[in-house]
Structures are given as C-alpha cells and as structure tokens.
Design a protein around this motif. Structure first.
Motif, PDB file in Angstrom:
ATOM      1  N   THR A 112       0.849  -1.192   0.000  1.00  8.18           N
ATOM      2  CA  THR A 112       0.000   0.000   0.000  1.00  8.18           C
ATOM      3  C   THR A 112       0.886   1.244   0.000  1.00  8.18           C
ATOM      4  OG1 THR A 112      -1.900  -1.007   1.099  1.00  8.18           O
ATOM      5  CG2 THR A 112      -1.626   1.354   1.372  1.00  8.18           C
ATOM      6  N   PRO A 113       0.665   2.177  -0.921  1.00 10.31           N
ATOM      7  CA  PRO A 113       1.505   3.383  -0.957  1.00 10.31           C
ATOM      8  C   PRO A 113       1.321   4.238   0.291  1.00 10.31           C
ATOM      9  CG  PRO A 113       0.238   3.130  -2.997  1.00 10.31           C
ATOM     10  CD  PRO A 113      -0.323   2.147  -2.017  1.00 10.31           C
ATOM     11  N   ASP A 114       2.378   4.906   0.699  1.00  6.77           N
ATOM     12  CA  ASP A 114       2.270   5.878   1.770  1.00  6.77           C
ATOM     13  C   ASP A 114       1.659   7.154   1.197  1.00  6.77           C
ATOM     14  OD1 ASP A 114       2.489   6.848   4.300  1.00  6.77           O
ATOM     15  OD2 ASP A 114       4.630   7.296   4.194  1.00  6.77           O
ATOM     16  N   GLY A 115       1.012   7.939   2.035  1.00  5.59           N
ATOM     17  CA  GLY A 115       0.422   9.175   1.532  1.00  5.59           C
ATOM     18  C   GLY A 115      -0.695   9.660   2.413  1.00  5.59           C
ATOM     19  N   GLU A 116      -1.128  10.894   2.180  1.00  7.20           N
ATOM     20  CA  GLU A 116      -2.115  11.552   3.014  1.00  7.20           C
ATOM     21  C   GLU A 116      -3.503  11.621   2.398  1.00  7.20           C
ATOM     22  OE1 GLU A 116      -1.829  12.798   6.151  1.00  7.20           O
ATOM     23  OE2 GLU A 116       0.120  11.808   6.208  1.00  7.20           O
ATOM     24  N   ALA A 322      -3.406   2.462  -7.153  1.00  6.66           N
ATOM     25  CA  ALA A 322      -3.263   1.875  -5.824  1.00  6.66           C
ATOM     26  C   ALA A 322      -3.530   2.975  -4.811  1.00  6.66           C
ATOM     27  CB  ALA A 322      -1.860   1.306  -5.644  1.00  6.66           C
ATOM     28  N   VAL A 323      -4.489   2.745  -3.944  1.00  8.76           N
ATOM     29  CA  VAL A 323      -4.913   3.763  -2.989  1.00  8.76           C
ATOM     30  C   VAL A 323      -3.935   3.821  -1.820  1.00  8.76           C
ATOM     31  CG1 VAL A 323      -6.768   4.473  -1.422  1.00  8.76           C
ATOM     32  CG2 VAL A 323      -7.317   3.518  -3.670  1.00  8.76           C
ATOM     33  N   CYS A 324      -3.514   5.039  -1.473  1.00 11.53           N
ATOM     34  CA  CYS A 324      -2.555   5.214  -0.384  1.00 11.53           C
ATOM     35  C   CYS A 324      -3.258   5.076   0.968  1.00 11.53           C
ATOM     36  CB  CYS A 324      -1.857   6.566  -0.496  1.00 11.53           C
ATOM     37  SG  CYS A 324      -2.882   7.984  -0.037  1.00 11.53           S
ATOM     38  N   LYS A 331     -11.513   0.105   7.613  1.00 10.25           N
ATOM     39  CA  LYS A 331     -11.601  -1.350   7.478  1.00 10.25           C
ATOM     40  C   LYS A 331     -10.695  -1.945   6.401  1.00 10.25           C
ATOM     41  CE  LYS A 331     -15.781  -0.780   4.605  1.00 10.25           C
ATOM     42  NZ  LYS A 331     -15.590  -1.500   3.358  1.00 10.25           N
ATOM     43  N   THR A 332     -10.100  -1.100   5.569  1.00  6.14           N
ATOM     44  CA  THR A 332      -9.449  -1.601   4.359  1.00  6.14           C
ATOM     45  C   THR A 332      -7.995  -1.985   4.593  1.00  6.14           C
ATOM     46  OG1 THR A 332     -10.896  -0.142   3.111  1.00  6.14           O
ATOM     47  CG2 THR A 332      -9.070  -1.135   1.927  1.00  6.14           C
ATOM     48  N   TYR A 333      -7.638  -3.161   4.103  1.00  4.34           N
ATOM     49  CA  TYR A 333      -6.264  -3.657   4.146  1.00  4.34           C
ATOM     50  C   TYR A 333      -5.513  -3.261   2.876  1.00  4.34           C
ATOM     51  CZ  TYR A 333      -2.452  -7.128   3.927  1.00  4.34           C
ATOM     52  OH  TYR A 333      -1.240  -7.744   3.809  1.00  4.34           O
ATOM     53  N   LYS A 334      -6.184  -3.373   1.745  1.00 10.54           N
ATOM     54  CA  LYS A 334      -5.583  -3.007   0.455  1.00 10.54           C
ATOM     55  C   LYS A 334      -6.700  -2.580  -0.479  1.00 10.54           C
ATOM     56  CE  LYS A 334      -2.641  -4.767  -3.287  1.00 10.54           C
ATOM     57  NZ  LYS A 334      -1.784  -5.890  -3.755  1.00 10.54           N
ATOM     58  N   GLN A 335      -6.440  -1.547  -1.284  1.00  9.09           N
ATOM     59  CA  GLN A 335      -7.503  -1.006  -2.128  1.00  9.09           C
ATOM     60  C   GLN A 335      -6.963  -0.512  -3.462  1.00  9.09           C
ATOM     61  OE1 GLN A 335      -9.898   1.925  -0.130  1.00  9.09           O
ATOM     62  NE2 GLN A 335     -10.627   2.848  -2.022  1.00  9.09           N
ATOM     63  N   TYR A 336      -7.741  -0.796  -4.492  1.00  5.54           N
ATOM     64  CA  TYR A 336      -7.548  -0.176  -5.798  1.00  5.54           C
ATOM     65  C   TYR A 336      -8.773   0.687  -6.104  1.00  5.54           C
ATOM     66  CZ  TYR A 336      -4.119  -3.941  -6.660  1.00  5.54           C
ATOM     67  OH  TYR A 336      -3.066  -4.822  -6.578  1.00  5.54           O
ATOM     68  N   ASP A 337      -8.555   1.818  -6.724  1.00  6.33           N
ATOM     69  CA  ASP A 337      -9.654   2.584  -7.302  1.00  6.33           C
ATOM     70  C   ASP A 337      -9.524   2.545  -8.817  1.00  6.33           C
ATOM     71  OD1 ASP A 337     -10.803   3.263  -4.921  1.00  6.33           O
ATOM     72  OD2 ASP A 337     -10.213   5.375  -4.960  1.00  6.33           O
ATOM     73  N   ILE A 338     -10.664   2.470  -9.472  1.00  3.70           N
ATOM     74  CA  ILE A 338     -10.685   2.586 -10.932  1.00  3.70           C
ATOM     75  C   ILE A 338     -11.331   3.917 -11.263  1.00  3.70           C
ATOM     76  CG2 ILE A 338     -11.446   1.566 -13.103  1.00  3.70           C
ATOM     77  CD1 ILE A 338     -11.596  -1.117 -11.713  1.00  3.70           C
ATOM     78  N   SER A 354     -12.155  -1.188  -5.169  1.00  3.97           N
ATOM     79  CA  SER A 354     -11.952  -2.624  -4.972  1.00  3.97           C
ATOM     80  C   SER A 354     -11.105  -2.849  -3.722  1.00  3.97           C
ATOM     81  CB  SER A 354     -11.257  -3.211  -6.214  1.00  3.97           C
ATOM     82  OG  SER A 354     -10.970  -4.575  -6.041  1.00  3.97           O
ATOM     83  N   SER A 355     -11.653  -3.573  -2.740  1.00  7.15           N
ATOM     84  CA  SER A 355     -10.988  -3.654  -1.434  1.00  7.15           C
ATOM     85  C   SER A 355     -10.840  -5.089  -0.937  1.00  7.15           C
ATOM     86  CB  SER A 355     -11.779  -2.858  -0.393  1.00  7.15           C
ATOM     87  OG  SER A 355     -11.886  -1.505  -0.765  1.00  7.15           O
ATOM     88  N   ASN A 356      -9.697  -5.330  -0.311  1.00  4.92           N
ATOM     89  CA  ASN A 356      -9.424  -6.559   0.430  1.00  4.92           C
ATOM     90  C   ASN A 356      -9.369  -6.186   1.895  1.00  4.92           C
ATOM     91  OD1 ASN A 356      -8.466  -8.931   1.542  1.00  4.92           O
ATOM     92  ND2 ASN A 356      -6.792  -9.205   0.100  1.00  4.92           N
ATOM     93  N   LEU A 357     -10.191  -6.833   2.716  1.00  8.61           N
ATOM     94  CA  LEU A 357     -10.271  -6.477   4.138  1.00  8.61           C
ATOM     95  C   LEU A 357      -9.609  -7.494   5.055  1.00  8.61           C
ATOM     96  CD1 LEU A 357     -12.390  -4.682   2.729  1.00  8.61           C
ATOM     97  CD2 LEU A 357     -13.858  -4.976   4.700  1.00  8.61           C
ATOM     98  N   HIS A 358      -9.041  -8.573   4.476  1.00  4.83           N
ATOM     99  CA  HIS A 358      -8.564  -9.691   5.285  1.00  4.83           C
ATOM    100  C   HIS A 358      -9.673 -10.111   6.259  1.00  4.83           C
ATOM    101  CE1 HIS A 358      -3.953 -10.037   4.579  1.00  4.83           C
ATOM    102  NE2 HIS A 358      -4.656 -10.093   3.452  1.00  4.83           N
TER     103      HIS A 358
END
Length: 431
Positions: A112-116, A322-324, A331-338, A354-358
C-alpha cells in the motif's frame, strides 16, 4: 476489528496507521482500558466467589452460631455493595473499551503506498485513450438535457440538492449498465441476491461502516434502521454469526440495489450533475474466502479485473490506481480505485473501488469457517463495485458523444437498449 493481543504486540504500528488514516484514537489508552477492564472483572469474580462461599456457609452457621451467621450475612451485604460499585465501574470501562475497539484501524498491506490523500495514490495502469474531440464537447448534463433524459432542476424541486430525474433513454441506459454488470458476474459464478436496503445499526457496525461512517448514513426516524450506501452491508451480514462452508471454494455474491449517502462534508463539491448524489444504484460484488493472504490477494485481482472488463465492454478509457493509506477507510487492508475519463471534468473520476479487508470485517460480523484440520477461523472478505449509476452515465455519455449531439451506444449495451446503436440527436428547432 483486530485481536487485542495483536493490537498489544503491534501498538506503535497501529497508532501510525491510525494517524495516517486520520482516525482519532490512542492505542495506548485502549490498552490501558483493556488492562483496567481485565483487573476490574477479576475483582468482580473474586468477590462473587467470596459471596458464594459465605452464602453456602451461612446455613451451617445458623445451626451452630447465630452470631457468626449474622456476621457472615453482613459480610455478604458489604460484598454486594462493593460488587454494585465495581459492576458500574466495569460497565463504564467496557463501554469506553468497546468504543475504542470499534475505531481501531485495520492493518495495511506492505505494498500500500504511503500518503495523506487521493493526490498520493499511485497510478498502476491506463487502458484506452481519452477521446480528442474536433468540436466543442458537451458535458453529461448538456447531453442529458439535449436528449431529454436528465432533469436535475425537477429533482432539486422535489427532493432538494443532489437529486435528479432520469427519463426515457436515460432510464434505459441506467438499467442497461446494471443488467450488463449483473449478467457479467452471473457468468463468473456469482450468486445473485435481492437484499434489504434498510438495516439495523448492528449490521453497519459488523461491516465496519459504523461508527466512523455514521454521518454519511441516512437514519429512518428515531428507529434503529438505516439506509445503506452499498449492498456490501447486507451481503456480508447475510452470514453474520455463522460458520460458513468454504470446502468448495470462495463464496461469491452479487446484488443490484439502490444506495443512499448523505454526502456530509461535500458541500460545494461536485454540485453540478450526477457525480455526487444522494441516491444511486450499484451492482456490488462480495467474496468470502479462506484466511489465506495469497488466496485473498488473487481474488482481489479477480474482482478488480471484473470491473475493468465491464469498462472495456462499455468502451471507456480508464486508469487503475493503488490507494494510499491516507485515502483508505478504517476497514481496508488493500484497495484499488478505478477512475474513468470524464471529458466534462477534463479528468479521470472514480467509478469503482476494490478492497481486500482480510479478516477485519469477518471478526466484527463473527463469520467463521472450518479449516481442513477442523479449526475454526475468521474468513477474509473482499468487495468491489461492478458498476454504479448514474455516475457511470457521465463518462458513457461524454466519451461517446458525436459532433451532431448523437450518442454512440457500445455494442455490449445494445441488447439491453432494444438494439439501438445510436441515440440520435434531436432535430434542431428553428424559431
């Protein structure tokens, strides 16, 4: 939610994630409340044991020593007073502890990218080229009014800001993109559900939309009923407090439903048009799978590809980012936005997430499965928008407009549009 022992072992990391996700929480305070809770409950249990022992001994002492029995009764009364105070204290501690646990953020993936904010999201790929018009292009509202299929003025008159009417071919397009997305998912083995739009607050807590998203949710009067902003809530909650069977692989669910968002905090933003409205329709995909990071990562790529396939069928240019961490929800562990190209904005606009929450969501909803060894574990959950309308109508109308005002209909939509290949431009009226 996360396991308290995991939180204790990773307190510094979780505090850093909370800060980056803009969640106001002190992990140290949470751990203090947990320790106080454990100590208080231990005291309560010890006092109850003492009381039970005394109570059992009173009847014996009555026969041998009335004075001793009376002393024991007084001690029981004293313990009851102590217990009452401790139980009140425990209730307050538990309430505070639960409130803090409810806003602890999920961990984030190593990639996951770092960012604000969304400005720090990282471009992964661009598919298709934005059209280059040789004529003054219209935006979706101009096109909608030209074809008499979008009426925002009457929507505002009837329901207030951020409301609209769709008419004629606008309704057909609105329904067509949903049915195309629904059929796409059905062809990939998704089970269709018709879901409740109004749910109890517990369903929103279980799926981690509450408490932090409460201001974005419409409540029905003073009842504990809320209008959902996505069918993800109902799809995941379908299995709450159950042990599911994953022996034959992941469970794939899909729903087409109306959705509602209050859009608190967006005053003055995207006021014109259909980009940010209070009521919309979504086709949502939700997957529950085993708690295996490799499996859920593969499914995350799969559900993202489903949305991309839909955009390719609509012949629209888009990009995947790739969402920072600073732009991700609790709740999100990893996310893509289209993001799809919108000529009227001269920019890409988000159309899918699109989200993976584990197992974060499954822990809150208490959804478990049995491993091959018979062990009960919380599953992983994932979700993605297959399509959301009327937002998708923005790029659909704007990218496919012709110089004369007509609108090209992608081949994949034509079976749902009575075979129409083109929305012909209305005749020019000469006064």
């Amino acid at each position: 939610m996360l396991d308290i022992q995991y939180i204790r072992q990773n307190a510094d990391t979780l505090q850093e994630i909370a800060n980056k996700k803009h969640i106001q929480i002190s992990i140290a305070e949470l751990l203090e409340q947990h320790q106080l809770r454990s100590h208080t409950l231990q005291e309560i249990e010890q006092l109850r044991q003492q009381r039970n022992t005394l109570t059992r001994g009173i009847s014996e002492q009555i026969r041998t020593s009335a004075d001793t029995a009376e002393e024991m009764k007084q001690r029981v009364r004293d313990i009851n007073v102590q217990l009452q105070k401790l139980e009140q204290q425990a209730s307050q501690v538990l309430e505070k502890y639960d409130a803090l646990m409810a806003i602890v953020p999920n961990t984030v993936s190593p990639d996951t990218p770092d960012g604000e904010s969304d400005e720090d999201n990282v471009l992964l790929r661009q598919i298709g080229m934005p059209p280059v018009f040789t004529f003054p292009a219209r935006d979706h509202i101009e096109l909608g009014e030209l074809h008499d299929m979008i009426d925002t003025a009457r929507g505002v008159k009837v329901s207030g800001s951020r409301h609209y009417y769709l008419k004629g071919n606008g309704v057909l397009l609105h329904r067509a993109v949903q049915q195309l997305a629904f059929d796409l998912l059905m062809g990939k083995g998704y089970t269709p559900l018709e879901v409740p739009l109004m749910v109890r607050g517990s369903a929103l807590h279980h799926t981690a939309f509450f408490p932090l998203g409460m201001d974005q949710t419409f409540r029905i009067g003073q009842e504990d009923h809320w209008l959902t902003g996505t069918s993800e809530v109902a799809l995941v909650s379908y299995y709450q407090n159950e042990i599911i069977d994953l022996a034959e692989g992941p469970i794939r669910l899909a729903a087409a439903s109306q959705s509602f968002r209050s859009e608190v905090g967006s005053a003055g933003r995207d006021v014109r048009g259909l980009y940010r409205v209070h009521q919309f329709a979504k086709v949502e995909q939700v997957v529950l799978c085993e708690a295996n990071p490799e499996v859920s990562e593969r499914i995350h790529q799969e559900i993202t590809a489903n949305a991309e396939e839909l955009l390719q069928l609509l012949e629209l240019p888009y990009q995947v980012v790739a969402v920072c961490v600073g732009d991700m929800s609790q709740k999100t562990y990893k996310q893509y936005d289209i993001e799809t190209w919108m000529p009227g904005r001269q920019a890409y606009g988000e159309t899918h997430s699109s989200s993976n929450l584990h197992d974060f969501q499954a822990r809150r909803a208490n959804i478990r499965y049995r491993t091959e060894a018979g062990e009960l574990r919380f599953c992983h959950t994932l979700n993605n928008t297959a399509v959301a309308s009327p937002r998708i109508l923005i790029p659909l109308l704007e990218n496919h407009q012709q110089e004369d005002g007509s609108i090209y209909i992608p081949a994949a939509l034509r079976p749902y549009m009575n075979g129409m290949e083109l929305l012909a431009a209305p005749p020019v009226t000469i006064n």
